[in-house]
Design an enzyme around this catalytic site. Structure first.
Site, PDB file in Angstrom:
ATOM      1  N   ALA A  12       0.833  -1.214   0.000  1.00 11.06           N
ATOM      2  CA  ALA A  12       0.000   0.000   0.000  1.00 11.06           C
ATOM      3  C   ALA A  12       0.862   1.256   0.000  1.00 11.06           C
ATOM      4  CB  ALA A  12      -0.918   0.000   1.218  1.00 11.06           C
ATOM      5  N   GLY A  14       2.015   2.745  -2.808  1.00 11.96           N
ATOM      6  CA  GLY A  14       1.904   3.495  -4.061  1.00 11.96           C
ATOM      7  C   GLY A  14       1.248   4.851  -3.865  1.00 11.96           C
ATOM      8  N   ARG A  18      -3.421   9.106  -9.809  1.00 11.48           N
ATOM      9  CA  ARG A  18      -4.603   9.323 -10.651  1.00 11.48           C
ATOM     10  C   ARG A  18      -5.875   9.598  -9.846  1.00 11.48           C
ATOM     11  NH1 ARG A  18      -4.999   4.492 -14.604  1.00 11.48           N
ATOM     12  NH2 ARG A  18      -3.493   3.465 -13.241  1.00 11.48           N
ATOM     13  N   GLY A  92       9.385  -0.344  -6.512  1.00 14.10           N
ATOM     14  CA  GLY A  92       8.707  -1.477  -7.115  1.00 14.10           C
ATOM     15  C   GLY A  92       8.163  -2.471  -6.107  1.00 14.10           C
ATOM     16  N   TYR A 114      -2.603  -6.648  -2.601  1.00 10.15           N
ATOM     17  CA  TYR A 114      -2.526  -5.204  -2.826  1.00 10.15           C
ATOM     18  C   TYR A 114      -3.645  -4.522  -2.028  1.00 10.15           C
ATOM     19  CZ  TYR A 114       0.245  -6.107  -7.117  1.00 10.15           C
ATOM     20  OH  TYR A 114       1.189  -6.488  -8.022  1.00 10.15           O
ATOM     21  N   GLY A 115      -3.313  -3.375  -1.472  1.00  8.34           N
ATOM     22  CA  GLY A 115      -4.324  -2.627  -0.716  1.00  8.34           C
ATOM     23  C   GLY A 115      -5.384  -1.973  -1.576  1.00  8.34           C
ATOM     24  N   ASN A 181      -1.532 -11.296 -14.745  1.00 10.31           N
ATOM     25  CA  ASN A 181      -1.202 -11.405 -13.325  1.00 10.31           C
ATOM     26  C   ASN A 181      -2.048 -10.399 -12.556  1.00 10.31           C
ATOM     27  OD1 ASN A 181       0.127 -11.595 -10.825  1.00 10.31           O
ATOM     28  ND2 ASN A 181       1.620 -10.017 -11.438  1.00 10.31           N
ATOM     29  N   ASN A 389     -46.234   9.465  28.392  1.00  8.86           N
ATOM     30  CA  ASN A 389     -46.690  10.056  27.142  1.00  8.86           C
ATOM     31  C   ASN A 389     -46.167  11.487  27.058  1.00  8.86           C
ATOM     32  OD1 ASN A 389     -48.710   9.732  24.790  1.00  8.86           O
ATOM     33  ND2 ASN A 389     -49.089  11.759  25.651  1.00  8.86           N
ATOM     34  N   ALA A 392     -47.150  16.722  22.114  1.00  7.64           N
ATOM     35  CA  ALA A 392     -46.554  17.419  20.969  1.00  7.64           C
ATOM     36  C   ALA A 392     -45.845  18.684  21.427  1.00  7.64           C
ATOM     37  CB  ALA A 392     -47.643  17.768  19.972  1.00  7.64           C
TER      38      ALA A 392
END
Ligand code: UD1
Ligand code: MG
Length: 480
Positions: A12, A14, A18, A92, A114-115, A181, A389, A392
């Site tokens: 993780a 990378g 993007r 890498g 891979y994460g 792969n 109760n 309102a």
């Protein structure tokens, strides 16, 4: 075969450029959780000895998130240790795994993931592990009609992996190979410890390729096995926000299909959001536009109407959540009815048979069996006795500008409409509060509290007022 002591290594480090984001890629959400959460959760089902996350870009944020995840999932993890290791100056995928080496001394095999591949199923990981048997390595692969960008898997005559060639290094003929792969592999730990040191960066990208392990295995006479995934959607890496949305939708549909298969009615599957940790009892009905998030659980025979949004909320059996109920961190007991348009906030605890109606907000509110607040109320920092109760427009005035205070009602209390209960205040069993009262003092059991200005009726006042207005208007016309 003796049980394999297993480590999971999740890459993780990378950058995820993007995504165009200051958030590290693996923390971007897929169906409401960071994508790495889905990978971590799948691995826990494999009972590893340890999980090692290799971090680099945005390391501090990923480390913190992983540490917090490990705390929240301690029960699931048992004795499994979770740690992060920084890959310094990433070069890498092979270089990344080299950083995990010190943690691999005491295990028999490593599962490398891979994460940013959040859709992998546990069964697929189990098949990948099973494919290795006693061999050096097994690889997860898939057949893609458009394999460009991926490493191509080159098989020998016996269907074992001869080597992997990266897209950038491949010849035109190799690029025609559609078996790619996916990146995930199961590796014998002893082989891995020896082979990682033999990687070199003699390739188009000048990196240490993890994929070169396959060629090393072949050279050693131990060619790798391959498990070919039948559902290539599982192998999809997430690199862009569009792929994040696609992965979310794939996972969303998968979760919904599993609930339907288990006996839950989902009226509009395409309009329903259910996150992967949610549990739902049989014969419950979920209508369109509902969002069930986090660790929400629903019992059996629950009806969740249109537009309800629940997060980390526990719902009992035979509950009816009417349209547009919003709840977070709430407990909703059996046979309760809530909404429409109710807001149950953190610490709300509704016991059996409670009714909370429209435009009622609750926070840290315990409503005992059969209590009712049917319309337009704020109930915060309070305990409401069984069968009470709430009329309102009742408001618990819990905040004095500095501190929060509690309101406590006994059983069978009746609060007339439009009353304010100024906390701290206690009302005994069976007490009554007259409509429009501001309660500032405790009310003993069985007493009536009423505080309002006495009413006066002035006979003929309306006719008198109209006559006066008419006279004023007539004087204005005369003066023009
Ligand atoms: C890799 C594989 C390729 C495969 C593809 C599948 C290699 C050499 N190639 O290529 O065969 O088809 O994945 O998606 O392994 N990472 C690190 N540190 C690094 C580099 C990468 O942790 O120094 C992590 C990334 O965060 C990512 C994973 O490893 O999670 C894969 O890296 P990526 O750069 O996407 O590899 P690909 O070139 O796509
Ligand atoms: Mg990639």
């Amino acid at each position: 075969m003796a049980k394999q002591r297993r480590a999971v290594v999740i890459l993780a480090a990378g950058q995820g450029s993007r995504m165009k984001s200051s958030t590290p890629k693996v923390l971007h959400e897929v169906l409401g959780s960071p994508m790495i959460a889905h990978v971590l959760k799948a691995t826990t089902a494999l009972a590893p000895e340890r999980i090692v996350v290799i971090t680099g870009h945005g390391r501090a944020a990923v480390d913190d998130w992983v540490a917090q995840w490990a705390i929240e999932n301690a029960a699931l993890l048992g004795s499994c240790a979770v740690s992060c290791i920084e890959q310094v100056a990433p070069r890498g995928t092979g270089h990344a795994v080299q950083f995990a080496l010190p943690t691999l001394a005491e295990v028999d095999e490593a599962l490398i993931l891979y994460g940013d591949v959040p859709l992998l199923r546990v069964q697929t990981l189990e098949a990948l592990l099973a494919a290795r048997k006693t061999g050096a390595i097994s690889l997860l692969a898939g057949n893609l009609s458009d394999p460009s960008g991926y490493g191509r898997v080159l098989l020998d005559a016996e269907g074992r992996v001869a080597r992997i060639v990266e897209h950038a290094d491949a010849t035109a003929a190799e690029r025609d190979v559609q078996l790619v792969n996916a990146g995930m592999m199961a590796v014998d730990a002893a082989f891995l410890r020896g082979a990682l040191g033999r990687l070199d960066d003699n390739n188009a990208q000048g990196e240490l390729y993890l994929t070169d392990l396959l060629e090393i295995a072949t050279q050693d006479g131990l060619p790798g096995a391959v498990h070919i995934a039948s559902d290539t959607a599982e192998l999809q890496g997430v690199n862009t926000r569009a792929q994040c949305a696609e992965a979310t939708d794939t996972l969303r549909r998968r979760v919904i299909e599993a609930h339907m298969a288990a006996g839950v009615a989902i009226e509009r599957p395409e309009l329903t959001w259910i996150e992967s940790d949610v549990a739902i009892g049989q014969d419950s009905i979920i209508r369109g536009g509902v969002e069930l998030r986090g660790r929400t659980t629903l019992g059996a025979f629950v009806e969740v109407d249109r537009g309800c949004v629940l997060r980390d909320t526990v719902v009992g059996d035979r509950v009816h959540l009417k349209p547009y109920t919003v709840a977070e961190g709430a407990l909703i007991g059996d046979a309760t009815a809530v909404g429409p348009f109710a807001h149950l906030r953190l610490g709300t605890d509704l016991r059996a048979g409670v009714k909370v109606g429209n435009f009622v907000e609750t926070k840290k509110a315990l409503l005992h069996d059969g209590a009712k607040a049917s319309h337009l109320s704020y109930l915060g920092d309070c305990e409401i006795g069984a069968g009470s109760n709430i009329g309102a427009g009742t408001i618990t005035c819990n905040y004095d500008g500095v501190n929060k205070h509690r309101t406590v009602l006994g059983a069978g209390v009746f609060i007339g409409s439009d009353s304010q209960l100024v906390a701290p205040v206690t009302l005994g069993d069976g007490a009554y509060v007259g409509a429009g009262t501001t309660v500032v003092k405790d009310v003993p059991a069985g007493a009536l509290a009423v505080a309002r200005a006495p009413q006066r009726n002035i006979e003929g006042w309306v006719a008198h007022k109209k006559a006066r207005q008419a006279a004023v208007l007539a004087a204005r016309v005369d003066s023009k």
